[in-house]
Write an enzyme that holds these catalytic residues in place. Sequence first.
Site, PDB file in Angstrom:
ATOM      1  N   THR A   1     -13.184 -25.971  -4.949  1.00 11.25           N
ATOM      2  CA  THR A   1     -13.470 -26.810  -3.777  1.00 11.25           C
ATOM      3  C   THR A   1     -12.184 -26.935  -2.968  1.00 11.25           C
ATOM      4  O   THR A   1     -11.191 -27.477  -3.463  1.00 11.25           O
ATOM      5  CB  THR A   1     -13.946 -28.208  -4.236  1.00 11.25           C
ATOM      6  OG1 THR A   1     -15.084 -28.028  -5.081  1.00 11.25           O
ATOM      7  CG2 THR A   1     -14.309 -29.085  -3.056  1.00 11.25           C
TER       8      THR A   1
ATOM      9  N   GLU B   1     -19.207 -24.315  -5.513  1.00 10.67           N
ATOM     10  CA  GLU B   1     -20.064 -24.529  -6.684  1.00 10.67           C
ATOM     11  C   GLU B   1     -20.632 -25.953  -6.652  1.00 10.67           C
ATOM     12  O   GLU B   1     -19.904 -26.902  -6.405  1.00 10.67           O
ATOM     13  CB  GLU B   1     -19.234 -24.309  -7.962  1.00 10.67           C
ATOM     14  CG  GLU B   1     -20.032 -24.454  -9.225  1.00 10.67           C
ATOM     15  CD  GLU B   1     -21.327 -23.624  -9.188  1.00 10.67           C
ATOM     16  OE1 GLU B   1     -21.245 -22.405  -8.980  1.00 10.67           O
ATOM     17  OE2 GLU B   1     -22.410 -24.226  -9.340  1.00 10.67           O
ATOM     18  N   PHE B   2     -21.935 -26.080  -6.927  1.00 13.04           N
ATOM     19  CA  PHE B   2     -22.594 -27.389  -6.855  1.00 13.04           C
ATOM     20  C   PHE B   2     -23.067 -27.876  -8.225  1.00 13.04           C
ATOM     21  O   PHE B   2     -23.846 -28.825  -8.303  1.00 13.04           O
ATOM     22  CB  PHE B   2     -23.780 -27.317  -5.887  1.00 13.04           C
ATOM     23  CG  PHE B   2     -23.361 -26.975  -4.479  1.00 13.04           C
ATOM     24  CD1 PHE B   2     -22.876 -27.954  -3.622  1.00 13.04           C
ATOM     25  CD2 PHE B   2     -23.419 -25.667  -4.025  1.00 13.04           C
ATOM     26  CE1 PHE B   2     -22.469 -27.637  -2.329  1.00 13.04           C
ATOM     27  CE2 PHE B   2     -23.017 -25.347  -2.729  1.00 13.04           C
ATOM     28  CZ  PHE B   2     -22.545 -26.331  -1.878  1.00 13.04           C
TER      29      PHE B   2
ATOM     30  N   TYR C   1     -28.526 -45.067  -8.354  1.00  7.31           N
ATOM     31  CA  TYR C   1     -28.285 -46.010  -9.461  1.00  7.31           C
ATOM     32  C   TYR C   1     -27.026 -46.823  -9.190  1.00  7.31           C
ATOM     33  O   TYR C   1     -25.958 -46.259  -8.944  1.00  7.31           O
ATOM     34  CB  TYR C   1     -28.120 -45.256 -10.781  1.00  7.31           C
ATOM     35  CG  TYR C   1     -29.441 -44.785 -11.353  1.00  7.31           C
ATOM     36  CD1 TYR C   1     -30.314 -45.682 -11.962  1.00  7.31           C
ATOM     37  CD2 TYR C   1     -29.809 -43.449 -11.269  1.00  7.31           C
ATOM     38  CE1 TYR C   1     -31.528 -45.255 -12.476  1.00  7.31           C
ATOM     39  CE2 TYR C   1     -31.028 -43.019 -11.788  1.00  7.31           C
ATOM     40  CZ  TYR C   1     -31.878 -43.924 -12.391  1.00  7.31           C
ATOM     41  OH  TYR C   1     -33.080 -43.507 -12.891  1.00  7.31           O
TER      42      TYR C   1
ATOM     43  N   GLY D   1     -17.029 -41.399 -11.094  1.00  8.74           N
ATOM     44  CA  GLY D   1     -15.766 -40.868 -11.608  1.00  8.74           C
ATOM     45  C   GLY D   1     -15.861 -39.361 -11.674  1.00  8.74           C
ATOM     46  O   GLY D   1     -16.593 -38.741 -10.902  1.00  8.74           O
TER      47      GLY D   1
ATOM     48  N   CYS E   1     -14.633 -34.568  -9.488  1.00  7.46           N
ATOM     49  CA  CYS E   1     -15.025 -34.115  -8.146  1.00  7.46           C
ATOM     50  C   CYS E   1     -15.126 -35.240  -7.108  1.00  7.46           C
ATOM     51  O   CYS E   1     -14.343 -35.260  -6.163  1.00  7.46           O
ATOM     52  CB  CYS E   1     -16.339 -33.355  -8.220  1.00  7.46           C
ATOM     53  SG  CYS E   1     -16.149 -31.797  -9.091  1.00  7.46           S
TER      54      CYS E   1
HETATM   55  N1  LIG Z   1     -15.844 -29.682 -12.714  1.00 14.63           N
HETATM   56  C1  LIG Z   1     -16.876 -29.711 -11.891  1.00 14.63           C
HETATM   57  O1  LIG Z   1     -17.910 -30.323 -12.158  1.00 14.63           O
HETATM   58  C2  LIG Z   1     -16.814 -28.980 -10.580  1.00 14.63           C
HETATM   59  C3  LIG Z   1     -17.998 -28.764  -9.867  1.00 14.63           C
HETATM   60  C4  LIG Z   1     -17.931 -28.078  -8.662  1.00 14.63           C
HETATM   61  C5  LIG Z   1     -16.715 -27.651  -8.169  1.00 14.63           C
HETATM   62  N2  LIG Z   1     -15.576 -27.898  -8.870  1.00 14.63           N
HETATM   63  C6  LIG Z   1     -14.310 -27.383  -8.332  1.00 14.63           C
HETATM   64  O2  LIG Z   1     -13.964 -26.208  -9.062  1.00 14.63           O
HETATM   65  C7  LIG Z   1     -12.534 -26.104  -9.192  1.00 14.63           C
HETATM   66  C8  LIG Z   1     -12.175 -26.011 -10.653  1.00 14.63           C
HETATM   67  O3  LIG Z   1     -12.542 -27.211 -11.277  1.00 14.63           O
HETATM   68  P1  LIG Z   1     -12.584 -27.363 -12.859  1.00 14.63           P
HETATM   69  O4  LIG Z   1     -13.180 -28.679 -13.159  1.00 14.63           O
HETATM   70  O5  LIG Z   1     -13.154 -26.129 -13.451  1.00 14.63           O
HETATM   71  O6  LIG Z   1     -11.003 -27.400 -13.171  1.00 14.63           O
HETATM   72  P2  LIG Z   1     -10.287 -27.261 -14.590  1.00 14.63           P
HETATM   73  O7  LIG Z   1      -9.036 -28.054 -14.474  1.00 14.63           O
HETATM   74  O8  LIG Z   1     -11.242 -27.553 -15.691  1.00 14.63           O
HETATM   75  O9  LIG Z   1      -9.925 -25.701 -14.692  1.00 14.63           O
HETATM   76  C9  LIG Z   1      -8.994 -25.056 -13.865  1.00 14.63           C
HETATM   77  C10 LIG Z   1      -8.385 -23.919 -14.675  1.00 14.63           C
HETATM   78  O10 LIG Z   1      -7.591 -23.094 -13.805  1.00 14.63           O
HETATM   79  C11 LIG Z   1      -6.485 -22.632 -14.585  1.00 14.63           C
HETATM   80  N3  LIG Z   1      -5.458 -22.123 -13.656  1.00 14.63           N
HETATM   81  C12 LIG Z   1      -4.628 -22.817 -12.816  1.00 14.63           C
HETATM   82  N4  LIG Z   1      -3.871 -21.978 -12.113  1.00 14.63           N
HETATM   83  C13 LIG Z   1      -4.207 -20.718 -12.488  1.00 14.63           C
HETATM   84  C14 LIG Z   1      -3.791 -19.424 -12.096  1.00 14.63           C
HETATM   85  N5  LIG Z   1      -2.874 -19.237 -11.153  1.00 14.63           N
HETATM   86  N6  LIG Z   1      -4.356 -18.339 -12.700  1.00 14.63           N
HETATM   87  C15 LIG Z   1      -5.307 -18.506 -13.659  1.00 14.63           C
HETATM   88  N7  LIG Z   1      -5.747 -19.724 -14.050  1.00 14.63           N
HETATM   89  C16 LIG Z   1      -5.212 -20.804 -13.474  1.00 14.63           C
HETATM   90  C17 LIG Z   1      -6.083 -23.821 -15.393  1.00 14.63           C
HETATM   91  O11 LIG Z   1      -5.279 -23.460 -16.492  1.00 14.63           O
HETATM   92  C18 LIG Z   1      -7.459 -24.367 -15.794  1.00 14.63           C
HETATM   93  O12 LIG Z   1      -7.895 -23.813 -17.016  1.00 14.63           O
HETATM   94  C19 LIG Z   1     -11.976 -27.337  -8.485  1.00 14.63           C
HETATM   95  O13 LIG Z   1     -11.657 -27.007  -7.178  1.00 14.63           O
HETATM   96  C20 LIG Z   1     -13.126 -28.313  -8.518  1.00 14.63           C
HETATM   97  O14 LIG Z   1     -13.069 -29.252  -7.471  1.00 14.63           O
HETATM   98  C21 LIG Z   1     -15.600 -28.536 -10.069  1.00 14.63           C
END
Ligand SMILES: NC(=O)c1ccc[n+]([C@@H]2O[C@H](COP(=O)([O-])OP(=O)(O)OC[C@H]3O[C@@H](n4cnc5c(N)ncnc54)[C@H](O)[C@@H]3O)[C@@H](O)[C@H]2O)c1
Length: 443
Positions: A121, A154-155, A257, A263, A266
């Site tokens: 995101t 991603e949603f 709700y 929290g 996101c």
């Molecule tokens: N978690 C969710 O529910 C969700 C849903 C939709 C979108 N997003 C978005 O997706 C993105 C990722 O979120 P997440 O929750 O998976 O994060 P996360 O912290 O769980 O995972 C991120 C990963 O990226 C790795 N990383 C960082 N720099 C790197 C690099 N240069 N090369 C390779 N790996 C690297 C980290 O080690 C980590 O494992 C964010 O932008 C988030 O806003 C998250």
Amino acid sequence: MRITVVGTGYVGLVTGTCLADMGNTVSCQDIDSHKIDVLNSGGITIYEPGLEELIRRNTRDERLSFTTNLAECITYCDVCFIAVGTPPDEDGSADRRYVIAAAKAIAEAMQGPLVIAVKSTVPLGTCDMVADVIQETLDSRGASHTFQVVSNPEFLKEGKAVHDFMNPDRIVIGVDDPVGARTMQVLYSDFVRNGRPLLLMSRRSSEMTKYAANAMLATRISLMNEIARMCDNVGADVMSVRKGIGSDSRIGMSFLYAGIGYGGSCFPKDVKALAQVALESDSTSNLLDAVEQVNRQQKLLLANRVVERFKGDVKGRKFALWGLAFKPNTDDIREAPALAILKRLTNAGAFVCAYDPEAMENAKKMLSHNDKVIFAKDIYETVEGADAIILATEWGAFRNPDFKRIVESMKTPIIFDGRNQYDPEEMEAHGFQYSGIGRGYKW
Ligand SMILES: NC(=O)c1ccc[n+]([C@@H]2O[C@H](COP(=O)([O-])OP(=O)(O)OC[C@H]3O[C@@H](n4cnc5c(N)ncnc54)[C@H](O)[C@@H]3O)[C@@H](O)[C@H]2O)c1
């Protein structure tokens, strides 16, 4: 297709695994070697229903692999996803550092034409920035590989991530050229066979769509929380109000709700990041600022009510905290309201005895410095001699425990239901003094 996913966190691991399950050959790459070692040795790094089994099946069938070596997997790859984190910077804006580092690493390693899909995101204009970084890096290598950068937000929801990825309401692709569009259409064709739309739009519209979606959902939650506070003061029941408004087809039931605030990794960061986008683009963010402010207050509402119930005297008391994860079916505790409650009470000198079915390990790592926190082996241990229970996460396992046993082992049978999980009358019949959110409370 041959796919590389850069960043094997929540989103990267689910994306890679689900794409492998659709017959693609996927390498999930990460700079965190511990994560990769765990996955390569058959372990799992996050709790997500259904994911472990999919990983096992696809690694066994050699469609899914894990590595720290980007060059190794990107050589023959068609699409490379960027799924690294975009945590909040000091001013609330999304920190694009990891995305840019990933783009640079991809450009240093790529050996042929490539579509780069930004799944993280990201603030408006980040895909343009990624394209610039890749071009500059290729130029400095003297390489002339063609590439397209597409936005593919991603949603998915944590706790239902596999289901959401496999059955998306829609797929959004932000793309400025036909090659990138065609590749993504082919990749996702199986996911939209059920008739759900694959929406092509400009990269900036796609980047904005992700933030706007989260801002809309967060707004619904904060609005209901504000209405719940009024309900408490005017003698209305927010659960009835929810049904009353949710039955309106213009409104719908989801995300209405009342509770202890949103929290997770996101909503909190994305609302702040969008407000920062507004600031930087000379726009306004009045509503977003209010959404965020209501949420901050809501996270402390229940803890403040506990303190009020005990007339300010919580020092040395013991509170049972049910749930630490920011929502059920995940072990994610990022920005979890439970942590704000825990901090408020332990700062006031109380002991908090906590239990969560999946998030204990993460919580222990984060709270190891706090000697007022006790981790219990189950909910029955949390309530022994406790002054009150605080329900912070609505895990199914908390719904129908042995309330008789619980009431008998507590010092005072009081329950603060942060998720309106229980029926107030039923809880009173069990012998509890009950306090929910927006349903009135008596003392
Ligand atoms: N978690 C969710 O529910 C969700 C849903 C939709 C979108 N997003 C978005 O997706 C993105 C990722 O979120 P997440 O929750 O998976 O994060 P996360 O912290 O769980 O995972 C991120 C990963 O990226 C790795 N990383 C960082 N720099 C790197 C690099 N240069 N090369 C390779 N790996 C690297 C980290 O080690 C980590 O494992 C964010 O932008 C988030 O806003 C998250």
